[in-house]
Structures are given as structure tokens and as C-alpha cells.
Write a protein that holds these residues in place. Structure first.
Motif, PDB file in Angstrom:
ATOM      1  N   LYS A  24      -8.033  13.714  -5.081  1.00 19.26           N
ATOM      2  CA  LYS A  24      -9.132  13.310  -4.196  1.00 19.26           C
ATOM      3  C   LYS A  24      -9.259  11.796  -4.080  1.00 19.26           C
ATOM      4  CE  LYS A  24     -11.973  17.429  -4.704  1.00 19.26           C
ATOM      5  NZ  LYS A  24     -13.222  17.985  -5.235  1.00 19.26           N
ATOM      6  N   SER A  25      -8.907  11.095  -5.122  1.00 21.80           N
ATOM      7  CA  SER A  25      -9.009   9.639  -5.100  1.00 21.80           C
ATOM      8  C   SER A  25      -8.000   8.998  -4.141  1.00 21.80           C
ATOM      9  CB  SER A  25      -8.820   9.069  -6.506  1.00 21.80           C
ATOM     10  OG  SER A  25      -7.497   9.318  -6.958  1.00 21.80           O
ATOM     11  N   LYS A  46       0.831  -1.201   0.000  1.00 18.11           N
ATOM     12  CA  LYS A  46       0.000   0.000   0.000  1.00 18.11           C
ATOM     13  C   LYS A  46       0.871   1.257   0.000  1.00 18.11           C
ATOM     14  CE  LYS A  46      -4.087  -1.963   2.157  1.00 18.11           C
ATOM     15  NZ  LYS A  46      -5.040  -1.866   3.256  1.00 18.11           N
ATOM     16  N   GLN A  99      -5.228   8.780   4.435  1.00 21.29           N
ATOM     17  CA  GLN A  99      -5.739   8.657   5.795  1.00 21.29           C
ATOM     18  C   GLN A  99      -5.355   7.322   6.414  1.00 21.29           C
ATOM     19  OE1 GLN A  99      -9.898   9.410   4.950  1.00 21.29           O
ATOM     20  NE2 GLN A  99      -9.750  11.491   5.767  1.00 21.29           N
ATOM     21  N   GLU A 100      -5.453   6.264   5.650  1.00 25.28           N
ATOM     22  CA  GLU A 100      -5.090   4.935   6.146  1.00 25.28           C
ATOM     23  C   GLU A 100      -3.604   4.881   6.511  1.00 25.28           C
ATOM     24  OE1 GLU A 100      -4.906   0.391   4.432  1.00 25.28           O
ATOM     25  OE2 GLU A 100      -6.411   1.747   3.593  1.00 25.28           O
ATOM     26  N   GLU A 134      -6.118  19.446   3.752  1.00 25.09           N
ATOM     27  CA  GLU A 134      -7.490  19.892   3.981  1.00 25.09           C
ATOM     28  C   GLU A 134      -7.708  21.298   3.430  1.00 25.09           C
ATOM     29  OE1 GLU A 134     -10.625  20.619   7.656  1.00 25.09           O
ATOM     30  OE2 GLU A 134      -8.522  20.252   8.109  1.00 25.09           O
ATOM     31  N   GLN A 164      -2.984   6.986   9.727  1.00 24.08           N
ATOM     32  CA  GLN A 164      -3.478   6.254  10.899  1.00 24.08           C
ATOM     33  C   GLN A 164      -2.493   5.154  11.288  1.00 24.08           C
ATOM     34  OE1 GLN A 164      -6.187   6.884  12.812  1.00 24.08           O
ATOM     35  NE2 GLN A 164      -5.548   5.220  14.150  1.00 24.08           N
ATOM     36  N   ILE A 220      -7.254  10.298  -1.039  1.00 28.20           N
ATOM     37  CA  ILE A 220      -7.495  10.740   0.336  1.00 28.20           C
ATOM     38  C   ILE A 220      -7.673   9.560   1.290  1.00 28.20           C
ATOM     39  CG2 ILE A 220      -9.044  12.039   1.846  1.00 28.20           C
ATOM     40  CD1 ILE A 220      -7.229  13.765   0.001  1.00 28.20           C
ATOM     41  N   LYS A 221      -8.445   8.576   0.903  1.00 26.56           N
ATOM     42  CA  LYS A 221      -8.670   7.426   1.783  1.00 26.56           C
ATOM     43  C   LYS A 221      -7.359   6.690   2.067  1.00 26.56           C
ATOM     44  CE  LYS A 221     -11.312   3.228   2.378  1.00 26.56           C
ATOM     45  NZ  LYS A 221     -12.090   2.193   1.767  1.00 26.56           N
ATOM     46  N   GLU A 222      -6.541   6.500   1.035  1.00 28.98           N
ATOM     47  CA  GLU A 222      -5.257   5.821   1.205  1.00 28.98           C
ATOM     48  C   GLU A 222      -4.314   6.636   2.090  1.00 28.98           C
ATOM     49  OE1 GLU A 222      -3.595   4.124  -2.562  1.00 28.98           O
ATOM     50  OE2 GLU A 222      -5.471   4.943  -3.357  1.00 28.98           O
TER      51      GLU A 222
END
Length: 102
Positions: free
Chosen positions: A32-33, A4, A39-40, A69, A43, A35-37
């Protein structure tokens, strides 16, 4: 997680290359695509990576997220590119270099 990290690093580099080569002014929209990665990864870095850094390293990463942001909210392509390519990528590289040395 290694795959990842490598994938996210490559995707960020591709976005920068694409934006520069094609003079594409949609860097924020294109990012934008991811953002989830992102954030992961953040974290994982903050809680599960098994590394201990001085507080300034974590604070810097949080500042980079705030820049992301702000860039999203203000549609600031330059700020987003800087946050991803000079910020997040640097954190990703720490783990890519570690993997290459093993």
C-alpha cells in the motif's frame, strides 16, 4: 524520473523478497505504501515519457492497475505480487535497461 523508477523497482523487489523469505502474508498491506509511486509512474508513462508504444502496451498496463485494485479490494496477496513483480516491474525495467545501456 530515473531515480524514482529505480527506487520503485527496488522497493517492489524488496517486498517480494521479504514476503518470500519471511513467509509474510501481508504483501497487500506492505504494498500500500507504493500505490502513490505506482500511480505517478503510470501517469508519467502514459503521458510524459516521450515513448510511443502500440495501444496493447498501454492497455496491458491499465489491466495491471485493475489487478492491483482488485488485489487491494480482495486482499489478494498472490494477485498483488503478480501485478507488481511480473507487471509493473517489467515496465520499470524498460527504463532501467535503457539507462544501463547509456
Amino acid at each position: 524520473m530515473e531515480e524514482k523508477i529505480k527506487s520503485l523497482y527496488e522497493e517492489i523487489n524488496f517486498l517480494g523478497f521479504h514476503a518470500t523469505y519471511h513467509r509474510d502474508n501481508n504483501y497487500v498491506d506492505n504494498s500500500k505504501s507504493l500505490i502513490k509511486e505506482i500511480q505517478e509512474f503510470v501517469q508519467w508513462f502514459m503521458t510524459d515519457c516521450g515513448c510511443v508504444f502500440e495501444q496493447g502496451v498501454y492497455d496491458n498496463l491499465l489491466d495491471i492497475l485493475k489487478d492491483c485494485e482488485t488485489a487491494l479490494r480482495e486482499h489478494d496477496n498472490v494477485l498483488m505480487m503478480d501485478a507488481l513483480e511480473q507487471g509493473i516491474s517489467g515496465y520499470l525495467e524498460m527504463f532501467l535497461l535503457e539507462e544501463a545501456n547509456e
